[in-house]
Design an enzyme around this catalytic site. Structure first.
Site, PDB file in Angstrom:
ATOM      1  N   GLU A  12       0.834  -1.209   0.000  1.00  0.00           N
ATOM      2  CA  GLU A  12       0.000   0.000   0.000  1.00  0.00           C
ATOM      3  C   GLU A  12       0.864   1.253   0.000  1.00  0.00           C
ATOM      4  O   GLU A  12       1.927   1.297   0.614  1.00  0.00           O
ATOM      5  CB  GLU A  12      -0.913   0.007   1.236  1.00  0.00           C
ATOM      6  CG  GLU A  12      -1.749   1.277   1.394  1.00  0.00           C
ATOM      7  CD  GLU A  12      -2.693   1.204   2.583  1.00  0.00           C
ATOM      8  OE1 GLU A  12      -3.221   0.094   2.856  1.00  0.00           O
ATOM      9  OE2 GLU A  12      -2.903   2.235   3.247  1.00  0.00           O
ATOM     10  N   GLU A  19      -3.593   9.991   3.768  1.00  0.00           N
ATOM     11  CA  GLU A  19      -4.731   9.891   4.678  1.00  0.00           C
ATOM     12  C   GLU A  19      -4.930  11.212   5.411  1.00  0.00           C
ATOM     13  O   GLU A  19      -3.973  11.846   5.856  1.00  0.00           O
ATOM     14  CB  GLU A  19      -4.550   8.747   5.674  1.00  0.00           C
ATOM     15  CG  GLU A  19      -4.659   7.377   5.024  1.00  0.00           C
ATOM     16  CD  GLU A  19      -4.762   6.249   6.028  1.00  0.00           C
ATOM     17  OE1 GLU A  19      -5.792   5.546   6.016  1.00  0.00           O
ATOM     18  OE2 GLU A  19      -3.810   6.066   6.811  1.00  0.00           O
TER      19      GLU A  19
END
Length: 307
Positions: free
Chosen positions: A167, A171
């Site tokens: 990943e 965020e």
């Protein structure tokens, strides 16, 4: 953090239709996702379907590979977005789809809008929108306004292979509206200590900013408004004990999400900023556009297989 979101959404929205894992799905509902079986895109699309647990290895739809694309969500016409209930597996018909039903994602207010909605139990039910083509290295650029107007609300732009656990992400958390957080993971080793914040930004919930990930075989760069604030080099991820580079390299899907981190475990809730103040809503993650430029330019013979 997407693992918690996927688990929450599946628990909230799926209806058991068969067995998979230790047992097989049926011929009529052949595709397996986390213990559930069905025959539609939510189960058979390659970003979700578990080939090894499905009725047969060919029941999961093939993975379409990256081509250069621009999705302009300010324009409702065109193949930019579709609800997953209407998606039949052809990426030419939809560049991005809602990953789950019921869907809290739509085209509205000249943007792709993902909403976090309060449920009767007081927790929030969010949304995930995911690309229909996988990318292995390339540049992803999106114009985003975060939906994190309260502590507890989490928004994200992620490049992730759920099956491998690689990943790369941006965020946003409601506890901090003036930065975006960057991180990367290898094979689901969730080392949150590697998180690095961006430079200070005008309120990310009130302003659109341009967020960019440049992912190559040798390095990852994170940029906001053309400002490079972080670089990770593959050479620096070497784990001598395991004899591997802990560097994301598996072909992955680009996604956007909004979810309730405040109702999660204590560590997640503290990171997100505590329980959601629902009076501060509505909570809408807005995406004006996303451009994908592929490293391999759609030449499928160059992709390394990881699954």
């Amino acid at each position: 953090m997407k693992l918690e979101l996927v688990s929450l959404l599946l628990t909230s929205s799926l209806v058991l239709a068969g067995k998979c894992g230790t047992q097989t799905c049926s011929k009529d509902t052949p595709c397996c996702v986390k213990g559930y079986c069905n025959n539609n895109a939510m189960y058979c699309a390659p970003f979700s379907c578990e080939a090894e647990n499905s009725f047969g290895p060919k029941n999961c739809w093939n993975t379409p590979h990256c081509i250069d694309s621009v999705a302009d969500f300010t324009k409702p016409a065109g193949p930019h977005f579709a609800q997953i209930a209407s998606y039949q597996g052809d990426p030419q018909t939809a560049f991005y789809v809602s990953q789950y039903e019921p869907s809290n994602a739509k085209l509205a207010n000249e943007q792709l809008e993902l909403s976090l909605v309060k449920q009767p139990d007081g927790k929030g039910f969010g949304a995930v929108v995911i690309g229909t083509r996988a990318i292995q290295y390339g540049t992803v650029t999106a114009v985003i306004k975060s939906g994190c107007k309260s502590g507890g609300v989490v928004s994200s732009m992620i490049i992730r292979n759920d099956k491998i656990g690689d990943e790369i992400d941006f965020e946003f958390v409601g506890a901090d509206k003036s930065t975006v957080q960057s991180n990367y993971y290898w094979h689901n080793e969730l080392d949150y200590t590697k998180m690095v914040k961006s430079q200070s930004l005008p309120d990310t919930t009130a302003n659109y900013h341009t967020y960019q990930i440049v992912w190559s075989p040798d390095s990852i760069e994170w940029r906001v408004n053309d400002h490079l604030f972080r670089t990770v080099r593959r050479a620096d991820t070497w784990d001598a004990a395991k004899g591997v580079f802990k560097y994301p390299e598996a072909e992955a899907f680009v996604s956007f999400s909004i979810w309730d981190g405040g109702s999660g475990a204590k560590g997640t809730s503290d990171w997100a900023g505590g329980p959601v103040n629902w009076m501060a809503g509505p909570f809408n993650l807005g995406v004006k556009s996303i451009a994908v430029n592929c490293y391999f330019k759609g030449n499928e013979t160059t992709y390394k297989k990881y699954n």
